[in-house]
Design an enzyme around this catalytic site. Structure first.
Site, mmCIF file in Angstrom:
data_model
loop_
_atom_site.group_PDB
_atom_site.id
_atom_site.type_symbol
_atom_site.label_atom_id
_atom_site.label_comp_id
_atom_site.label_asym_id
_atom_site.label_seq_id
_atom_site.Cartn_x
_atom_site.Cartn_y
_atom_site.Cartn_z
ATOM 1 C CG HIS A 31 -14.706 -6.282 13.029
ATOM 2 N ND1 HIS A 31 -14.594 -4.914 12.955
ATOM 3 C CD2 HIS A 31 -13.935 -6.772 12.038
ATOM 4 C CE1 HIS A 31 -13.787 -4.592 11.975
ATOM 5 N NE2 HIS A 31 -13.354 -5.700 11.397
ATOM 6 C CG LEU A 56 -2.168 -0.919 1.080
ATOM 7 C CD1 LEU A 56 -2.881 -1.073 2.418
ATOM 8 C CD2 LEU A 56 -3.151 -0.385 0.023
ATOM 9 C CB SER A 98 -11.836 2.379 11.940
ATOM 10 O OG SER A 98 -11.714 2.231 13.333
ATOM 11 C CE LYS A 115 -8.469 1.798 9.028
ATOM 12 N NZ LYS A 115 -8.642 1.002 7.810
ATOM 13 C CD GLU A 123 -10.216 3.179 18.040
ATOM 14 O OE1 GLU A 123 -9.554 4.123 18.497
ATOM 15 O OE2 GLU A 123 -10.861 2.407 18.765
ATOM 16 C CE1 TYR A 155 -6.351 1.484 12.102
ATOM 17 C CE2 TYR A 155 -8.032 2.130 13.685
ATOM 18 C CZ TYR A 155 -7.631 1.374 12.595
ATOM 19 O OH TYR A 155 -8.538 0.514 12.016
HETATM 20 P P1 GDP Z 1 -9.074 -0.609 19.770
HETATM 21 O O1 GDP Z 1 -10.456 -0.254 20.201
HETATM 22 O O2 GDP Z 1 -8.916 -0.684 18.288
HETATM 23 O O3 GDP Z 1 -8.018 0.204 20.423
HETATM 24 O O4 GDP Z 1 -8.908 -2.165 20.241
HETATM 25 P P2 GDP Z 1 -8.012 -2.854 21.363
HETATM 26 O O5 GDP Z 1 -8.509 -4.243 21.484
HETATM 27 O O6 GDP Z 1 -6.549 -2.687 21.094
HETATM 28 O O7 GDP Z 1 -8.343 -2.042 22.703
HETATM 29 C C1 GDP Z 1 -9.649 -1.934 23.208
HETATM 30 C C2 GDP Z 1 -9.605 -1.213 24.547
HETATM 31 O O8 GDP Z 1 -8.986 -2.054 25.523
HETATM 32 C C3 GDP Z 1 -8.803 0.087 24.543
HETATM 33 O O9 GDP Z 1 -9.531 1.071 25.213
HETATM 34 C C4 GDP Z 1 -7.546 -0.261 25.316
HETATM 35 O O10 GDP Z 1 -6.961 0.833 25.995
HETATM 36 C C5 GDP Z 1 -8.097 -1.271 26.302
HETATM 37 N N1 GDP Z 1 -7.060 -2.134 26.899
HETATM 38 C C6 GDP Z 1 -6.820 -2.327 28.216
HETATM 39 N N2 GDP Z 1 -5.772 -3.145 28.396
HETATM 40 C C7 GDP Z 1 -5.335 -3.499 27.161
HETATM 41 C C8 GDP Z 1 -4.281 -4.333 26.696
HETATM 42 O O11 GDP Z 1 -3.514 -4.923 27.450
HETATM 43 N N3 GDP Z 1 -4.157 -4.466 25.338
HETATM 44 C C9 GDP Z 1 -5.001 -3.815 24.459
HETATM 45 N N4 GDP Z 1 -4.847 -3.976 23.148
HETATM 46 N N5 GDP Z 1 -5.993 -3.020 24.884
HETATM 47 C C10 GDP Z 1 -6.167 -2.856 26.214
#
Ligand code: GDP
Length: 325
Positions: A178, A57, A124, A152, A126, A148
């Site tokens: 998802h 990309l 997204s 987007k 986001e 990010y």
């Molecule tokens: P996002 O919504 O695309 O950021 O999806 P994620 O699965 O990465 O995160 C979802 C939410 O979980 C966010 O608000 C993060 O801050 C929270 N979160 C809390 N602890 C963790 C962690 O250890 N890993 C990730 N990825 N997210 C976490």
């Protein structure tokens, strides 16, 4: 036989979409970068009927060639640098792949002069970030909270602009989180389902997380790729929110996962906090209004939150048990 080109084909959504399009009799082409050999190998084994074409990309010439080779009727742009936390550490790479990538792909299609190519952009939730209203719909203003999200939002506006400027057939799916067993373990759902499975099998005593308070509208990826396809089958291109309409906190996720594994839902016992997992700016609460998708596409999710978490935990229990034996 219709043909489709998918970017990000080896990712979670790329795999689900490959499965769906193959089952519908499509000739499926997947864009792969040269340097992720292990991922490509694993994908090839699972989807031997998909044609792979090399491209990136960040490289317009390679996209032009890929469009030339695949001659697609439909293009699904799922490729992106998609982990929000990483986007804070690599903001420029995120802008390049996630923001400019779709613009390059649109240019490649425009230059190819293949009339009638239908384009799907993975927008997204986001982009809503610090939300302006609840629930969020197609008309909610964007307020991204991460590199990010800003990338987007740029890509989304570029798609709308190309649709209006060049009469190109472009639909954006504003997909809320998802998930599923194919989710990468950097995302919280998979991190929790794997961590809880390991605890249940005695392989670990706890898992380490950041904030437990953010709430998300989590759905099943298999349902969401169906919405992508439906969007490209409409008479007119449009943008659609795809969501379940139900939000749960990270804490709810942990509790539900512990229950699914047959453990006490004692979050304090099993979860340790690590402040390095906090983000410079957080998205606190996302929940989508998918009424347009329901009314115009006839789309509805088939898996609810408990069903989703259970699917992931049971999968990871099997995986952890087989790696232990
Ligand atoms: P996002 O919504 O695309 O950021 O999806 P994620 O699965 O990465 O995160 C979802 C939410 O979980 C966010 O608000 C993060 O801050 C929270 N979160 C809390 N602890 C963790 C962690 O250890 N890993 C990730 N990825 N997210 C976490």
């Amino acid at each position: 036989m219709p043909s489709a080109l998918i970017t990000g084909v080896t990712g979670q959504d790329g795999q689900h979409l490959s499965e769906l399009l193959l089952s519908k009799g499509y000739e499926v082409w997947g864009l792969v970068r040269g340097h992720s050999a292990d991922r490509i190998q694993a994908y090839r084994q699972e989807f031997p009927d998909v044609h792979l074409v090399e491209g990136d990309l960040t490289d317009l010439g390679s996209l032009i060639r890929a469009v030339e080779v695949a001659q697609p009727d439909e293009v699904y742009n799922l490729g992106s640098l998609s982990f929000v936390a990483l986007s804070f550490r690599q903001p420029e790479a995120t802008a390049d792949v996630t923001g400019l990538g779709p613009l390059r792909l649109l240019e490649a299609i425009r230059l190819s002069e293949q009339p009638g190519v239908r384009f799907y952009q993975a927008s997204s939730s986001e982009m809503f970030g610090k939300v302006r209203e609840t629930p969020q719909s197609e008309s909610t203003a964007f307020y991204p909270r991460s590199p990010y999200g800003t990338a987007k939002a740029f890509a989304h506006h570029s798609c709308v602009n190309y649709r209006e400027s060049y009469d190109m057939w472009i639909s954006c799916g504003i997909l809320f989180n998802h998930e599923g067993p194919r989710r990468g373990s950097e995302f919280v759902t998979r991190k929790v389902s794997r961590g809880v499975a390991r605890i249940a099998l005695g392989l670990d005593t706890h898992l380490t997380l950041g904030s437990l308070e953010p709430r998300r509208d989590w759905g099943y990826a298999g349902d969401y790729v169906n919405a992508m396809w439906l969007m490209l089958q409409q008479e007119q291109p449009h943008d659609y929110v795809i969501a379940t309409g139900e939000a749960h906190s990270v804490r709810d996720l942990v509790v539900t996962a512990l229950q699914s594994a047959g453990l006490e839902p004692d979050v304090e016992r099993y979860v340790r906090f690590d402040k390095s997992l906090l983000r410079p700016a957080e998205v606190d609460f996302l929940v989508g209004d998918a009424s347009r998708a329901r009314d115009e596409l006839g789309w509805a999710p088939s898996v609810d939150f408990v069903g989703l978490v259970d699917m992931m935990v049971q999968h990871d229990l099997r995986l952890a048990a087989s790696s232990r034996d």
